[in-house]
Design a protein around this motif. Sequence first.
Motif, mmCIF file in Angstrom:
data_model
loop_
_atom_site.group_PDB
_atom_site.id
_atom_site.type_symbol
_atom_site.label_atom_id
_atom_site.label_comp_id
_atom_site.label_asym_id
_atom_site.label_seq_id
_atom_site.Cartn_x
_atom_site.Cartn_y
_atom_site.Cartn_z
ATOM 1 N N GLU A 160 52.302 10.529 34.879
ATOM 2 C CA GLU A 160 52.273 11.440 33.737
ATOM 3 C C GLU A 160 51.131 12.444 33.887
ATOM 4 O OE1 GLU A 160 54.258 8.662 30.224
ATOM 5 O OE2 GLU A 160 52.152 8.404 30.751
ATOM 6 N N LEU A 161 50.014 12.007 34.455
ATOM 7 C CA LEU A 161 48.921 12.940 34.728
ATOM 8 C C LEU A 161 49.306 13.940 35.816
ATOM 9 C CD1 LEU A 161 45.875 10.496 34.594
ATOM 10 C CD2 LEU A 161 46.293 12.420 33.061
ATOM 11 N N ARG A 162 50.005 13.470 36.854
ATOM 12 C CA ARG A 162 50.453 14.396 37.904
ATOM 13 C C ARG A 162 51.403 15.436 37.320
ATOM 14 N NH1 ARG A 162 51.733 9.388 40.596
ATOM 15 N NH2 ARG A 162 49.942 8.667 41.810
ATOM 16 N N ASN A 163 52.312 14.991 36.458
ATOM 17 C CA ASN A 163 53.255 15.934 35.840
ATOM 18 C C ASN A 163 52.515 17.026 35.092
ATOM 19 O OD1 ASN A 163 55.323 14.320 36.774
ATOM 20 N ND2 ASN A 163 55.715 13.346 34.801
ATOM 21 N N ALA A 164 51.411 16.643 34.453
ATOM 22 C CA ALA A 164 50.644 17.607 33.663
ATOM 23 C C ALA A 164 49.850 18.563 34.540
ATOM 24 C CB ALA A 164 49.699 16.872 32.721
ATOM 25 N N LEU A 165 49.226 18.028 35.584
ATOM 26 C CA LEU A 165 48.305 18.831 36.388
ATOM 27 C C LEU A 165 48.966 19.543 37.548
ATOM 28 C CD1 LEU A 165 45.270 16.358 36.479
ATOM 29 C CD2 LEU A 165 45.470 18.463 35.148
ATOM 30 N N LEU A 166 50.138 19.064 37.986
ATOM 31 C CA LEU A 166 50.778 19.633 39.171
ATOM 32 C C LEU A 166 52.226 20.031 38.887
ATOM 33 C CD1 LEU A 166 49.396 17.062 41.779
ATOM 34 C CD2 LEU A 166 48.642 19.425 41.474
ATOM 35 N N PRO A 167 52.435 20.989 37.990
ATOM 36 C CA PRO A 167 53.799 21.478 37.763
ATOM 37 C C PRO A 167 54.233 22.327 38.957
ATOM 38 C CG PRO A 167 52.239 22.874 36.622
ATOM 39 C CD PRO A 167 51.431 21.751 37.222
ATOM 40 N N GLY A 168 55.499 22.700 38.986
ATOM 41 C CA GLY A 168 55.938 23.580 40.058
ATOM 42 C C GLY A 168 57.129 23.039 40.806
ATOM 43 N N PRO A 169 57.458 23.622 41.965
ATOM 44 C CA PRO A 169 58.690 23.282 42.710
ATOM 45 C C PRO A 169 58.782 21.817 43.115
ATOM 46 C CG PRO A 169 57.756 25.337 43.525
ATOM 47 C CD PRO A 169 56.752 24.765 42.581
ATOM 48 N N PHE A 170 57.666 21.199 43.525
ATOM 49 C CA PHE A 170 57.749 19.796 43.929
ATOM 50 C C PHE A 170 58.095 18.924 42.740
ATOM 51 C CE2 PHE A 170 55.406 15.746 45.311
ATOM 52 C CZ PHE A 170 56.514 15.278 46.012
ATOM 53 N N ASN A 171 57.469 19.188 41.605
ATOM 54 C CA ASN A 171 57.775 18.442 40.391
ATOM 55 C C ASN A 171 59.234 18.645 39.989
ATOM 56 O OD1 ASN A 171 57.553 18.322 37.069
ATOM 57 N ND2 ASN A 171 56.261 16.829 38.108
ATOM 58 N N ASP A 172 59.735 19.876 40.148
ATOM 59 C CA ASP A 172 61.147 20.158 39.827
ATOM 60 C C ASP A 172 62.076 19.388 40.767
ATOM 61 O OD1 ASP A 172 60.332 21.866 37.830
ATOM 62 O OD2 ASP A 172 60.527 23.678 39.053
ATOM 63 N N PHE A 173 61.719 19.321 42.036
ATOM 64 C CA PHE A 173 62.506 18.562 43.015
ATOM 65 C C PHE A 173 62.562 17.081 42.632
ATOM 66 C CE2 PHE A 173 61.782 15.792 46.811
ATOM 67 C CZ PHE A 173 63.098 15.744 47.266
ATOM 68 N N LEU A 174 61.433 16.522 42.236
ATOM 69 C CA LEU A 174 61.409 15.112 41.825
ATOM 70 C C LEU A 174 62.290 14.875 40.608
ATOM 71 C CD1 LEU A 174 57.600 14.311 42.272
ATOM 72 C CD2 LEU A 174 59.489 13.796 43.841
ATOM 73 N N LYS A 175 62.308 15.832 39.700
ATOM 74 C CA LYS A 175 63.192 15.719 38.535
ATOM 75 C C LYS A 175 64.654 15.748 38.953
ATOM 76 C CE LYS A 175 59.934 17.740 35.218
ATOM 77 N NZ LYS A 175 59.636 18.901 34.341
ATOM 78 N N ASP A 176 64.983 16.574 39.980
ATOM 79 C CA ASP A 176 66.357 16.606 40.508
ATOM 80 C C ASP A 176 66.731 15.252 41.093
ATOM 81 O OD1 ASP A 176 66.689 19.242 39.790
ATOM 82 O OD2 ASP A 176 66.203 20.043 41.777
ATOM 83 N N CYS A 177 65.794 14.638 41.793
ATOM 84 C CA CYS A 177 66.043 13.310 42.363
ATOM 85 C C CYS A 177 66.280 12.285 41.254
ATOM 86 C CB CYS A 177 64.864 12.869 43.229
ATOM 87 S SG CYS A 177 64.615 13.812 44.736
ATOM 88 N N ALA A 178 65.407 12.311 40.239
ATOM 89 C CA ALA A 178 65.518 11.349 39.139
ATOM 90 C C ALA A 178 66.821 11.514 38.373
ATOM 91 C CB ALA A 178 64.328 11.492 38.198
ATOM 92 N N ALA A 179 67.311 12.772 38.298
ATOM 93 C CA ALA A 179 68.560 13.054 37.575
ATOM 94 C C ALA A 179 69.791 12.852 38.440
ATOM 95 C CB ALA A 179 68.532 14.491 37.044
ATOM 96 N N HIS A 180 69.601 12.556 39.724
ATOM 97 C CA HIS A 180 70.741 12.388 40.632
ATOM 98 C C HIS A 180 71.585 11.185 40.210
ATOM 99 C CE1 HIS A 180 73.043 11.764 44.334
ATOM 100 N NE2 HIS A 180 72.722 13.014 44.639
#
Length: 370
Positions: A160-180
């Motif tokens: 949750e801290l990473r999500n807050a401090l490191l937004p951007g394409p990598f975070n979006d990619f991880l969300k795509d994986c989680a939603a797969h």
Amino acid sequence: MADHGLKFEIESKTVAEFRSLNKSGELILQPEYQRQVVWPDRARVSLMETILLGYPIPEIYLAYETSPDGEQKASVVDGQQRLTSLLWFLDNKFALDGLEDEKLKEKFEGMFFRELPADVRQEFFQYRFPIRRLSNLADEFVRAVFARVNRVNMVLTEQELRNALLPGPFNDFLKDCAAHPISAVSGVFSGERRRRGGDLEFYAEVFSTCVFGLSNKKAELDERYDKISADFEHYQDRAAEFLALLAFLKDTIKWVGRTRWSNIVDMFTLLHVSWGVREDLSNADLQRTGQIRDLLDLFQRAVSAKKRKDENGEIAAFSASLSSMLQMAPEEVDDVIEGYMSGIRNSSDLGSRRARSQNLSLLLVKKLKG
């Protein structure tokens, strides 16, 4: 002391004011960096009880942004769980079940907000929340405040801290994986794990392992996460390959009930090993893909039988089928299964991960190359 031009003004807002802000669309309860709603019902009821008693609660952080046209929005930096619970109660989404104060319990137990007496509702609306107002701060500073407040309070997970401090394409990619769809069909993530960002952390760890190799989770994940996040463009091709691998496994594995691949440890190993032979898997014809499906199904069944100490006498049949499929001696197959099993204990240390990957890889590569 660092001076970023930060403005922290102390004020207060009533319950009625928060309700009006929310109705007008001026209150942003869940900015992109915020975690999901995770409070259980007992915590929500406890907060409502605190308000009814007139007791104080910790201050709420709001980040205000005013546009050149005078339009104003207030994003919740800290206090999302409290305000969401408050607004849900006002919307009659839960009742006062489990009150602790005996006098309140006698009067209001089991009631929804609409069922409270008019004078009680009126007083409830007048309750004041202490507010720490952040005015017109750059997004990076708002995120830093969010992370700092929650780190001090120890209420956020590392992800949750990473999500807050490191937004951007990598975070979006991880969300795509989680939603797969593979995440849902495998049943690998519990509701609580998903709410606390555990699914994102899992995929971050697996993907970084595919890119950099096996490691000890605690020692390496933060460093790898920072590296990929800082230069995700460099890893985009591999990210696309990873999503393609998820699609292949989703369509190939026999997802009947819970399998070994429904466990975090085994899914981690399956993805890591499959990544190493992803080109062979993507080029496999229908017959070979069917054989891979049967191999992985037999293997996970054999491991499960071994883990429950073969109560149903199935291990011999599974081993024999694997032996025939791979043209290996039965004792070799047994050694592979035993070797994989040894890596389930102490599952996240480097030696255990290596044992699982080496043994599953041995079978998968033999089938693909055979």
